[in-house]
Write an enzyme that holds these catalytic residues in place. Sequence first.
Site, PDB file in Angstrom:
ATOM      1  N   GLU A  72      39.414  38.447  31.559  1.00 40.02           N
ATOM      2  CA  GLU A  72      38.634  39.662  30.976  1.00 40.02           C
ATOM      3  C   GLU A  72      38.517  40.732  31.997  1.00 40.02           C
ATOM      4  O   GLU A  72      38.661  41.742  31.647  1.00 40.02           O
ATOM      5  CB  GLU A  72      37.249  39.139  30.530  1.00 40.02           C
ATOM      6  CG  GLU A  72      37.406  38.215  29.138  1.00 40.02           C
ATOM      7  CD  GLU A  72      38.195  36.728  29.834  1.00 40.02           C
ATOM      8  OE1 GLU A  72      37.848  36.418  30.912  1.00 40.02           O
ATOM      9  OE2 GLU A  72      38.345  36.151  28.842  1.00 40.02           O
ATOM     10  N   HIS A  99      27.318  49.868  44.380  1.00 42.97           N
ATOM     11  CA  HIS A  99      28.170  50.011  45.363  1.00 42.97           C
ATOM     12  C   HIS A  99      29.579  50.484  44.571  1.00 42.97           C
ATOM     13  O   HIS A  99      30.008  51.078  45.178  1.00 42.97           O
ATOM     14  CB  HIS A  99      28.680  48.811  46.175  1.00 42.97           C
ATOM     15  CG  HIS A  99      27.684  48.652  47.349  1.00 42.97           C
ATOM     16  ND1 HIS A  99      28.128  48.033  48.465  1.00 42.97           N
ATOM     17  CD2 HIS A  99      26.076  48.856  47.417  1.00 42.97           C
ATOM     18  CE1 HIS A  99      26.801  47.775  49.093  1.00 42.97           C
ATOM     19  NE2 HIS A  99      25.955  48.397  48.563  1.00 42.97           N
TER      20      HIS A  99
HETATM   21  O1  LIG Z   1      38.414  32.915  30.741  1.00 42.56           O
HETATM   22  C1  LIG Z   1      39.275  33.141  30.182  1.00 42.56           C
HETATM   23  C2  LIG Z   1      40.433  33.980  30.843  1.00 42.56           C
HETATM   24  O2  LIG Z   1      40.240  34.459  32.158  1.00 42.56           O
HETATM   25  C3  LIG Z   1      39.639  32.663  28.812  1.00 42.56           C
HETATM   26  O3  LIG Z   1      38.509  32.527  28.099  1.00 42.56           O
HETATM   27  C4  LIG Z   1      40.038  31.282  28.844  1.00 42.56           C
HETATM   28  O4  LIG Z   1      41.332  31.275  29.533  1.00 42.56           O
HETATM   29  C5  LIG Z   1      40.434  30.727  27.541  1.00 42.56           C
HETATM   30  O5  LIG Z   1      40.839  29.438  27.710  1.00 42.56           O
HETATM   31  P1  LIG Z   1      41.180  28.354  26.577  1.00 42.56           P
HETATM   32  O6  LIG Z   1      42.345  28.975  25.584  1.00 42.56           O
HETATM   33  O7  LIG Z   1      41.801  26.871  26.977  1.00 42.56           O
HETATM   34  O8  LIG Z   1      40.021  28.003  25.587  1.00 42.56           O
END
Ligand SMILES: O=C(CO)[C@H](O)[C@H](O)COP(=O)(O)O
Length: 154
Positions: A72, A99
């Site tokens: 994200e 910062h």
């Molecule tokens: O944190 C995340 C990206 O960095 C996603 O929310 C995560 O990868 C989702 O995982 P999944 O499809 O296995 O539920």
Amino acid sequence: MRVHIATDHAAFEEKKALVERLQQAGHDVVDHGAHEYDAEDDYPDFIIPCAEAVVGEPGSLGIVLGGSGNGEQIAANKVTGVRAALAYNTELAKLSREHNNANVLSLGGRMNSIDECWAMVEVFLATEFAGVARHQRRIDKMAAYEASRPGQAS
Ligand SMILES: O=C(CO)[C@H](O)[C@H](O)COP(=O)(O)O
């Protein structure tokens, strides 16, 4: 404060709780989804529009969530003008404003409890950029690099 928020499925409940707490605290919240739980959804579909909305509304801030917050943060930082910081404690959330003048906070719903996420959100929204010259100089260098990339308006 105007707050844009988004998550994928992995922090669906955390986002819902944060939206409620933000509204109770008097913030003007825009929820960019996910609006329904779908274990197969993809975080860029929610995070990028949220990040674009933050840039489109100077003075607003963004909260993006996922399982770890890593993807994200990466997705949000693809948007020109976004400075997204991943935090897992309140000190990091505070430093991201002081910062880095971060305008987006990224959180991992699988890494922190709802109460911990809320504490980081509260600190993030309450903290101002320190405005110290050395920090501004570093931010300016990143902005200059960003502006120099092909396809970027000067
Ligand atoms: O944190 C995340 C990206 O960095 C996603 O929310 C995560 O990868 C989702 O995982 P999944 O499809 O296995 O539920």
